[in-house]
Design a protein around this motif. Structure first.
Motif, PDB file in Angstrom:
ATOM      1  N   GLY A   1     -28.015 -36.272  28.707  1.00  0.00           N
ATOM      2  CA  GLY A   1     -27.979 -35.507  27.464  1.00  0.00           C
ATOM      3  C   GLY A   1     -26.558 -35.280  26.998  1.00  0.00           C
ATOM      4  O   GLY A   1     -26.255 -35.380  25.805  1.00  0.00           O
ATOM      5  N   PHE A   2     -25.664 -34.976  27.943  1.00  0.00           N
ATOM      6  CA  PHE A   2     -24.248 -34.804  27.598  1.00  0.00           C
ATOM      7  C   PHE A   2     -23.673 -36.105  27.057  1.00  0.00           C
ATOM      8  O   PHE A   2     -22.911 -36.107  26.076  1.00  0.00           O
ATOM      9  N   LEU A   3     -24.045 -37.218  27.694  1.00  0.00           N
ATOM     10  CA  LEU A   3     -23.593 -38.531  27.225  1.00  0.00           C
ATOM     11  C   LEU A   3     -24.109 -38.792  25.815  1.00  0.00           C
ATOM     12  O   LEU A   3     -23.388 -39.297  24.949  1.00  0.00           O
ATOM     13  N   GLY A   4     -25.366 -38.413  25.585  1.00  0.00           N
ATOM     14  CA  GLY A   4     -25.932 -38.575  24.257  1.00  0.00           C
ATOM     15  C   GLY A   4     -25.227 -37.741  23.213  1.00  0.00           C
ATOM     16  O   GLY A   4     -25.024 -38.184  22.071  1.00  0.00           O
ATOM     17  N   VAL A   5     -24.837 -36.529  23.584  1.00  0.00           N
ATOM     18  CA  VAL A   5     -24.102 -35.660  22.660  1.00  0.00           C
ATOM     19  C   VAL A   5     -22.771 -36.289  22.266  1.00  0.00           C
ATOM     20  O   VAL A   5     -22.363 -36.238  21.096  1.00  0.00           O
ATOM     21  N   LEU A   6     -22.088 -36.907  23.236  1.00  0.00           N
ATOM     22  CA  LEU A   6     -20.822 -37.588  22.929  1.00  0.00           C
ATOM     23  C   LEU A   6     -21.049 -38.709  21.919  1.00  0.00           C
ATOM     24  O   LEU A   6     -20.270 -38.882  20.977  1.00  0.00           O
ATOM     25  N   GLY A   7     -22.127 -39.478  22.134  1.00  0.00           N
ATOM     26  CA  GLY A   7     -22.426 -40.568  21.206  1.00  0.00           C
ATOM     27  C   GLY A   7     -22.749 -40.056  19.818  1.00  0.00           C
ATOM     28  O   GLY A   7     -22.277 -40.598  18.805  1.00  0.00           O
ATOM     29  N   MET A   8     -23.564 -39.004  19.746  1.00  0.00           N
ATOM     30  CA  MET A   8     -23.934 -38.450  18.444  1.00  0.00           C
ATOM     31  C   MET A   8     -22.739 -37.803  17.757  1.00  0.00           C
ATOM     32  O   MET A   8     -22.591 -37.905  16.531  1.00  0.00           O
ATOM     33  N   LEU A   9     -21.886 -37.145  18.536  1.00  0.00           N
ATOM     34  CA  LEU A   9     -20.684 -36.538  17.959  1.00  0.00           C
ATOM     35  C   LEU A   9     -19.769 -37.615  17.389  1.00  0.00           C
ATOM     36  O   LEU A   9     -19.169 -37.430  16.310  1.00  0.00           O
ATOM     37  N   THR A  10     -19.668 -38.732  18.096  1.00  0.00           N
ATOM     38  CA  THR A  10     -18.896 -39.867  17.575  1.00  0.00           C
ATOM     39  C   THR A  10     -19.433 -40.302  16.225  1.00  0.00           C
ATOM     40  O   THR A  10     -18.678 -40.527  15.269  1.00  0.00           O
ATOM     41  N   GLY A  11     -20.764 -40.415  16.142  1.00  0.00           N
ATOM     42  CA  GLY A  11     -21.393 -40.825  14.895  1.00  0.00           C
ATOM     43  C   GLY A  11     -21.145 -39.852  13.766  1.00  0.00           C
ATOM     44  O   GLY A  11     -20.821 -40.251  12.644  1.00  0.00           O
ATOM     45  N   VAL A  12     -21.280 -38.562  14.057  1.00  0.00           N
ATOM     46  CA  VAL A  12     -21.081 -37.538  13.033  1.00  0.00           C
ATOM     47  C   VAL A  12     -19.644 -37.563  12.506  1.00  0.00           C
ATOM     48  O   VAL A  12     -19.403 -37.471  11.296  1.00  0.00           O
ATOM     49  N   LEU A  13     -18.681 -37.706  13.410  1.00  0.00           N
ATOM     50  CA  LEU A  13     -17.276 -37.725  12.990  1.00  0.00           C
ATOM     51  C   LEU A  13     -16.962 -38.956  12.145  1.00  0.00           C
ATOM     52  O   LEU A  13     -16.184 -38.882  11.181  1.00  0.00           O
ATOM     53  N   PHE A  14     -17.559 -40.099  12.489  1.00  0.00           N
ATOM     54  CA  PHE A  14     -17.370 -41.284  11.649  1.00  0.00           C
ATOM     55  C   PHE A  14     -17.977 -41.064  10.261  1.00  0.00           C
ATOM     56  O   PHE A  14     -17.424 -41.503   9.244  1.00  0.00           O
ATOM     57  N   LEU A  15     -19.119 -40.400  10.219  1.00  0.00           N
ATOM     58  CA  LEU A  15     -19.801 -40.176   8.945  1.00  0.00           C
ATOM     59  C   LEU A  15     -19.042 -39.211   8.043  1.00  0.00           C
ATOM     60  O   LEU A  15     -19.185 -39.254   6.816  1.00  0.00           O
ATOM     61  N   THR A  16     -18.249 -38.334   8.638  1.00  0.00           N
ATOM     62  CA  THR A  16     -17.452 -37.414   7.818  1.00  0.00           C
ATOM     63  C   THR A  16     -16.233 -38.084   7.203  1.00  0.00           C
ATOM     64  O   THR A  16     -15.599 -37.529   6.309  1.00  0.00           O
ATOM     65  N   PHE A  17     -15.902 -39.303   7.731  1.00  0.00           N
ATOM     66  CA  PHE A  17     -14.771 -40.097   7.247  1.00  0.00           C
ATOM     67  C   PHE A  17     -13.409 -39.464   7.574  1.00  0.00           C
ATOM     68  O   PHE A  17     -12.503 -40.145   7.994  1.00  0.00           O
TER      69      PHE A  17
ATOM     70  N   PHE B   1     -17.137 -41.704  25.422  1.00  0.00           N
ATOM     71  CA  PHE B   1     -18.534 -42.140  25.440  1.00  0.00           C
ATOM     72  C   PHE B   1     -18.679 -43.488  26.133  1.00  0.00           C
ATOM     73  O   PHE B   1     -19.574 -43.684  26.970  1.00  0.00           O
ATOM     74  N   GLU B   2     -17.799 -44.422  25.816  1.00  0.00           N
ATOM     75  CA  GLU B   2     -17.875 -45.750  26.422  1.00  0.00           C
ATOM     76  C   GLU B   2     -17.569 -45.704  27.914  1.00  0.00           C
ATOM     77  O   GLU B   2     -18.171 -46.446  28.703  1.00  0.00           O
ATOM     78  N   ILE B   3     -16.652 -44.836  28.318  1.00  0.00           N
ATOM     79  CA  ILE B   3     -16.385 -44.665  29.747  1.00  0.00           C
ATOM     80  C   ILE B   3     -17.632 -44.123  30.444  1.00  0.00           C
ATOM     81  O   ILE B   3     -17.995 -44.557  31.547  1.00  0.00           O
ATOM     82  N   GLY B   4     -18.298 -43.181  29.784  1.00  0.00           N
ATOM     83  CA  GLY B   4     -19.539 -42.644  30.329  1.00  0.00           C
ATOM     84  C   GLY B   4     -20.626 -43.701  30.456  1.00  0.00           C
ATOM     85  O   GLY B   4     -21.390 -43.715  31.429  1.00  0.00           O
TER      86      GLY B   4
END
Length: 272
Positions: free
Chosen positions: A212-228, A241-244
């Protein structure tokens, strides 16, 4: 024993013990929804789940390793995971070369005569390594009955392939709108990471807190990219995330073939 017979058998044993589904949850550290789906025959449980249920129901003397239920479960092949892990290392390294080239392409500061060929080689190599990297998670998603992660992995491969094709094609043209394509690229990348991260949150296993923590890192990455405007932060979180992801693959590789399941031993490592 196949589903739905296995689910019916577990339901009968639970009722014979005078236990409700909620009481069984407390004994085997699963959630109610999982037990409901197993008893209804909707899913075939993993090895650790069967073992946890049988032990909670007082039949720990069964030889789980040789029980027929185990033959129903898909197996993880070590060679695929090793290949995926190796590809992940290559993808991780290429990322440090690909990123400055992407910036150069999006800002229009590259000289087509000097860097187009290099850019194309790096992009193709990066995508190829990513595709083989994702194979490991396609295998794991099948093993864990995680349909969301399976779909997300395919979307990640297909979406990354389309972006690679556009990157290479547009790098040969000076007239395209850099700002517009930057928005498209960052938005698409954000959506891919958001979906892929969500796939890890949908894991149902004893070590789902780590996943779940790994998933949060992935989703946070996505959200930050979407904010530009959060692209710099997105890149930093993406590295973590990739290290995880690499650590996740390595754990499965190390535990395949051992007596205990990958899931239970991984859980002990994370909580140690």
């Amino acid at each position: 024993m196949k589903q739905p017979e296995l689910g019916k058998k577990i339901s009968e044993m639970r009722k014979a013990k005078g236990l409700t589904q909620e009481e069984l949850v407390e004994l085997c550290n699963l959630n109610v929804r999982t037990i409901q789906r197993i008893e209804a025959g909707e899913v075939t449980p993993r090895s650790y789940t069967i073992k946890a249920l049988f032990e909670a129901l007082g039949i720990a003397e069964l030889d789980f390793k040789n029980s027929k239920e185990f033959s129903l479960m898909p197996k993880l092949e070590k060679k695929w995971l090793i290949m995926s892990f190796t590809a992940g290392i290559i993808y991780f390294i290429l990322g440090f070369l690909e990123l400055p080239l992407d910036i150069k392409m999006l800002t229009g500061s590259g000289d087509p005569k000097n860097w187009n060929s290099m850019y194309s080689i790096v992009k193709v190599s990066s995508f190829a390594s990513l595709a083989f990297f994702m194979i490991g998670f396609l295998k794991i998603s099948k093993y864990e009955n995680n349909y969301v992660l399976r779909v997300a992995s395919w979307f990640f491969i297909i979406g990354s392939g389309l972006l690679m094709t556009l990157d290479i094609s547009l790098s040969y043209f000076e007239s395209f709108s850099n700002s517009l394509y930057s928005i498209v690229k960052l938005g698409t990348t954000g959506l891919l990471y958001l979906l892929f991260g969500f796939g890890f949150i949908k894991f149902d296993s004893p070590w789902k807190s780590y996943l779940g923590f790994l998933g949060v890192l992935g989703m946070l990455t996505g959200v930050l990219f979407l904010t530009f405007v959060g692209t710099v932060g997105a890149v930093f979180i993406m590295v973590l995330f990739e290290i995880g992801l690499l650590y996740c693959l390595m754990t499965y590789i190390n535990k395949i073939g051992r007596t205990s399941s990958p899931d239970s031993t991984f859980s002990s490592q994370v909580t140690a």
